[in-house]
Design an enzyme around this catalytic site. Structure first.
Site, mmCIF file in Angstrom:
data_model
loop_
_atom_site.group_PDB
_atom_site.id
_atom_site.type_symbol
_atom_site.label_atom_id
_atom_site.label_comp_id
_atom_site.label_asym_id
_atom_site.label_seq_id
_atom_site.Cartn_x
_atom_site.Cartn_y
_atom_site.Cartn_z
ATOM 1 N N LYS A 283 -9.053 12.978 5.043
ATOM 2 C CA LYS A 283 -8.153 11.834 5.004
ATOM 3 C C LYS A 283 -7.157 11.981 6.145
ATOM 4 C CE LYS A 283 -7.237 12.945 0.741
ATOM 5 N NZ LYS A 283 -7.379 11.727 -0.037
ATOM 6 N N ARG A 284 -6.386 10.938 6.352
ATOM 7 C CA ARG A 284 -5.334 10.988 7.368
ATOM 8 C C ARG A 284 -4.434 12.193 7.125
ATOM 9 N NH1 ARG A 284 -0.394 8.102 7.010
ATOM 10 N NH2 ARG A 284 -1.264 7.062 5.178
ATOM 11 N N THR B 8 -9.066 5.809 -1.936
ATOM 12 C CA THR B 8 -10.442 5.354 -2.160
ATOM 13 C C THR B 8 -11.436 6.477 -1.852
ATOM 14 O OG1 THR B 8 -10.498 4.391 0.080
ATOM 15 C CG2 THR B 8 -9.992 2.913 -1.753
ATOM 16 N N LYS C 228 0.039 13.921 1.712
ATOM 17 C CA LYS C 228 -1.333 14.147 1.253
ATOM 18 C C LYS C 228 -1.624 15.639 1.046
ATOM 19 C CE LYS C 228 -3.051 9.883 3.376
ATOM 20 N NZ LYS C 228 -3.545 9.164 2.189
ATOM 21 N N LYS D 261 -15.132 7.585 -3.682
ATOM 22 C CA LYS D 261 -16.398 7.830 -2.967
ATOM 23 C C LYS D 261 -16.987 9.178 -3.355
ATOM 24 C CE LYS D 261 -14.413 5.123 0.740
ATOM 25 N NZ LYS D 261 -13.506 5.194 1.893
ATOM 26 N N HIS E 272 0.804 -1.225 0.000
ATOM 27 C CA HIS E 272 0.000 0.000 0.000
ATOM 28 C C HIS E 272 0.832 1.268 0.000
ATOM 29 C CE1 HIS E 272 -4.092 -1.602 0.581
ATOM 30 N NE2 HIS E 272 -3.529 -2.547 1.286
#
Length: 819
Positions: free
Chosen positions: A560-561, A668, A566, A672, A369
């Site tokens: 998100k985290r 993901t 990110k 969504k 991942h």
């Protein structure tokens, strides 16, 4: 009188789903299962009674599914994951069983509102983010596509922390999701296994004078199983999520207690319970690292013992394990399973080493991942050897086998040998769990097309050379049951009205919606659904935080985290630049925006926590500046979890997927949002690449450097200072943040964070800023043309069916598991 065998025992009769019957069953459960009179029952009592009634219907299917698998001696898939972010289960179960309307009517006849009690169900705190939610989607899809499967993980008592804000800073508190019990789970005391730690390894004579190795652990705990049924769509199959809880062998040392050492008498209980108390204990110190390794070995050993017991119980020989068992390792956390299966086969079942190795690598498959080297777990050799001495021997033995083969038969060079070795010797010796998972598996998959190719070129380049046929791609997916039908029922109803019900069983049939993308009447209905979802989110923000949001503004969401790659920081910096422009140019026709953030930072990740603080500090200044005239709002919603995502995802107009290219394996959340009719602004990273290919370049907003360009810039000595000085808006925004404009109480609070961008900017925040800011203004231009906006967002919904986790699971099964 004939005695029935177990195989002859009848199954219960199918249960009736009439609302009157369901209402009577709810009252019966309330009375005899909970011991409450309906007149004094609390909302939590009604919730539990309803869950028990739904659960009864699942159990019928569960037993039917299990019996069929045993009768056919079918191959099973075992999914090992340290996280399962399953969220609330009642709506999921009711929807998949087709009971939603009937339960609503049944409760309504009793004066109870379904939505009210459903909101009381706690989120299972068993995961952190995308990894755990993917595992949950996969478990639901495994049942939906009729594959016999078990999920294995840890039954964390507190799991991931509950996030609160104290003056804008993240505060971690225990998540108490199990405080009042869990009506979905069943304790399986018969499925308990002894797990050892420490001690030493002794030798003994085995058969044919062979030397046997006997591990004598100095510590032991008991792993006890708790099972939760996972029901697939239409209730055709129910699989099992089996979570392990740790218990001491001796719960209390009576001698110590009677001697007055009342606390010390419980040390074995405390030590055991610590194993399953918290997800991801901080590993910045030696004690935290040891606890993490203990957790991973604990659940892997229990799971493998359980798998072998079930395999042998059905009369299958160990040599047939790869034919009857497929074990998927979800990231490196369960990688110690490779050494543990070897130990169990060799030491407990007497299989010779070479045969055991053949069985092992043919049984395991591994999902990677991440491309971040620090995320590919490794453990100090002294810690690993002290805690798992027999496994350290196995690691060395496997390593010798692989390296000798690479040297003699593949002519690997010394640098290549060093890179494929299970032992990293570049500093203090460490066991490389990513290499162990790779070598010990017959299949290694990435989770998006880009990620898989980068795996071959970067972190696993040498192992790919050694085993060129093992790496393959399985692009992630999401379950449309949870992420469309349940979280967005109004949109689901609209889609059914427009294109019929086929998409409920096959998400690929959503493509029929393309025909309605430019239909003005449909766009109006689509916009009304989006507006209602935004009002729902606005009400949640108002009730939790006291902040009023305008649902007619663009809801621009990044959830998100919290991690530097990110790039929540890029989003915040552009927000500051936009804030400055709105104040400087009030004459321009600005698009009203609400910038919404949510996510948790690891407790020991200083910069991530600082980014959360910055978001809150910027929000405080922006939201209280009258010159902005309500054109910009910034909100960081605390305690992000699945239930919050189920409200935020349907409400998003714009989905932020802005990671540094080449660093997000898949994503993901991007899927969504798009499925629920949001426009994506993103880099060509992870699954964004494939999303662009499916929805069309004109229906997604792409910016920034590609993964190849990022690598090239780093190799050529990228100079962020020059980039910053060449961008007026960026330099002014960074100066404002660094100088304390948003932190007047501590003007140096963010200086180190900003200096990091000037000095190295590893995540290319400065390099991508101008491209990102331009893309945001392109988004504004699309927003001002509603027909264009809704045409694009409707096409996103129509073309996202391929990203169903059902498709992903079918690909896993056809290419890897063959169950």
């Amino acid at each position: 009188m004939k005695t029935l065998s177990k195989a002859d025992l009848p199954l219960p009769k199918p249960r009736v789903s009439d609302p009157e019957v369901l209402a009577a069953e709810i009252i019966e459960r309330l009375t005899y299962g909970i011991g409450k009179d309906a007149k004094v029952a609390t909302p939590h009592d009604w919730l539990t009674a309803t869950i028990l009634v739904v659960r009864d219907r699942i159990i019928d299917k569960w037993m039917e599914s299990t019996r069929a698998t045993y009768a056919n001696n079918a191959k099973r898939v075992y999914y090992l994951s340290l996280e399962f972010l399953i969220g609330r289960l009642m709506r999921d179960a009711m929807s998949n069983l087709g009971l939603m309307d009937e339960i609503r009517q049944a409760l309504g006849s009793l004066g109870v509102e379904l939505d009210v009690i459903a909101g009381l169900e706690p989120d299972a705190a068993l995961g952190n983010g995308g990894l755990g939610r993917l595992a949950a989607c996969f478990m639901e899809s495994l049942a939906t596509v009729d594959i016999p499967a078990y999920g294995y993980g840890i039954r964390y008592v507190h799991g991931l922390f509950r996030q609160q804000m104290a003056d804008g800073w993240q505060v971690e508190l225990p998540e108490t999701w199990l405080a009042h019990g869990n009506p979905w789970e069943f304790e399986r005391r018969e499925s308990s296994y002894e797990i050892g730690f420490g001690g030493g390894v002794e030798t003994a004579n085995g058969q044919n004078d062979e030397t046997r190795f006997v591990w004598k652990p100095s510590e032991r705990v008991i792993a006890t199983a708790y099972d939760t049924p996972v029901v697939g769509w239409r209730g055709e199959r129910v699989n099992t999520l089996r979570l392990w809880s740790a218990q001491p062998i001796d719960p209390i040392l009576l001698d110590a207690f009677n001697a007055g050492d009342h606390i010390g008498a419980l040390r074995e209980s405390n030590k055991a319970e610590t194993l399953t108390r918290v997800l991801y204990p901080a590993d910045a110190n030696a004690a935290g690292q040891e606890l993490r390794l203990r957790q991973e070995y604990f659940f892997c050993s229990a799971s493998l013992q359980d798998i072998l017991r079930r395999h042998l119980q059905q009369g299958n020989p160990l040599s047939a394990l790869p034919d009857k068992v497929s074990i998927q390792l979800n990231d490196t956390h369960p990688a110690v399973s490779v050494a543990e299966l070897m130990r169990l086969l060799c030491d407990i079942h007497g299989v010779d080493f070479d045969t055991a190795w053949e069985i092992t690598w043919k049984t395991f498959s591994y999902t990677n991942h991440t491309l971040l080297p620090e995320a590919l777990e490794s453990w100090p050799v002294p810690l690993f050897e002290r805690l798992l001495p027999r496994h350290m021997q196995m690691v060395y033995a496997i390593n010798a086998k692989i390296l000798l083969d690479a040297r003699k038969n593949r002519s690997f060079s010394d640098p290549e040998i060093r890179r494929i070795s299970l032992i990293d010797e570049s500093g203090d010796r460490r066991v490389r769990m990513g290499n162990l998972a790779f070598i010990g598996s017959h299949s290694i998959n990435g989770v998006s097309a880009l990620h898989t190719e980068l795996m071959k070129e970067t972190v696993f380049a040498d192992l790919h050379k050694l085993y060129p046929d093992r790496i393959n791609n399985k692009t992630n997916g999401i379950t449309p049951r949870r992420w469309l039908m349940q979280c967005n029922p109004q949109l689901t109803s609209l889609l059914r009205e427009a294109i019929g019900d086929d998409f409920l069983d096959d998400a690929g049939k959503l493509t029929a919606l393309d025909a309605f993308a430019d239909d003005a009447s449909f766009q109006e209905k689509f916009a009304a659904v989006k507006r209602a979802n935004k009002e729902r989110l606005a009400n949640l923000v108002a009730s939790r935080m006291g902040i009023r949001l305008d649902p007619s503004a663009m809801f621009d969401i990044q959830i998100k985290r919290i991690h530097e790659y990110k790039r929540q920081l890029l989003n915040i910096i552009e927000t500051v630049a936009l804030f400055d422009q709105i104040r400087s140019h009030p004459e321009r026709d600005w698009v009203p925006r609400v910038k919404l953030f949510a996510g948790k930072a690891a407790p020991s990740y200083h910069n991530a926590k600082l980014i959360i603080k910055l978001a809150n500090d910027v929000a405080r200044v922006v939201n209280n500046d009258p010159s902005v005239r309500g054109l910009l709002k910034v909100v960081f919603i605390p305690n992000y979890n699945v239930s919050l995502a189920e409200v935020m995802v349907p409400a998003a107009d714009l989905s932020e997927q802005i990671s540094t290219a080449g660093m997000e394996a898949s994503g993901t959340g991007n899927m969504k949002f798009a499925l629920n009719g949001a426009l994506t602004i993103g880099t060509l990273d992870g699954a964004n690449v494939e999303m662009r290919d499916h929805v069309g370049e004109e229906n997604i907003v792409i910016f920034g450097k590609t993964a190849e360009e990022v690598g090239k810039a780093r190799a050529e000595g990228y100079n962020p200072r020059a980039t910053i000085e060449g961008s007026r808006e960026l330099s002014q925004a960074l100066s404002a943040i660094a100088s304390g404009v948003f932190s007047p109480d501590d003007r140096d609070r963010f200086s180190d964070l900003i200096n990091g961008i000037y000095q190295h900017d590893w995540f290319m925040v400065a390099e991508d800023f101008d491209s990102y800011a331009k893309a945001q203004r392109d988004v504004d231009a699309i927003w001002t043309d509603p027909a264009s906006w809704y045409g694009k967002t409707i096409r996103n919904t129509a073309r996202m069916g391929w990203f169903s986790s059902d498709r992903t699971i079918r690909q896993y099964n056809s290419d890897i598991w063959r169950a």
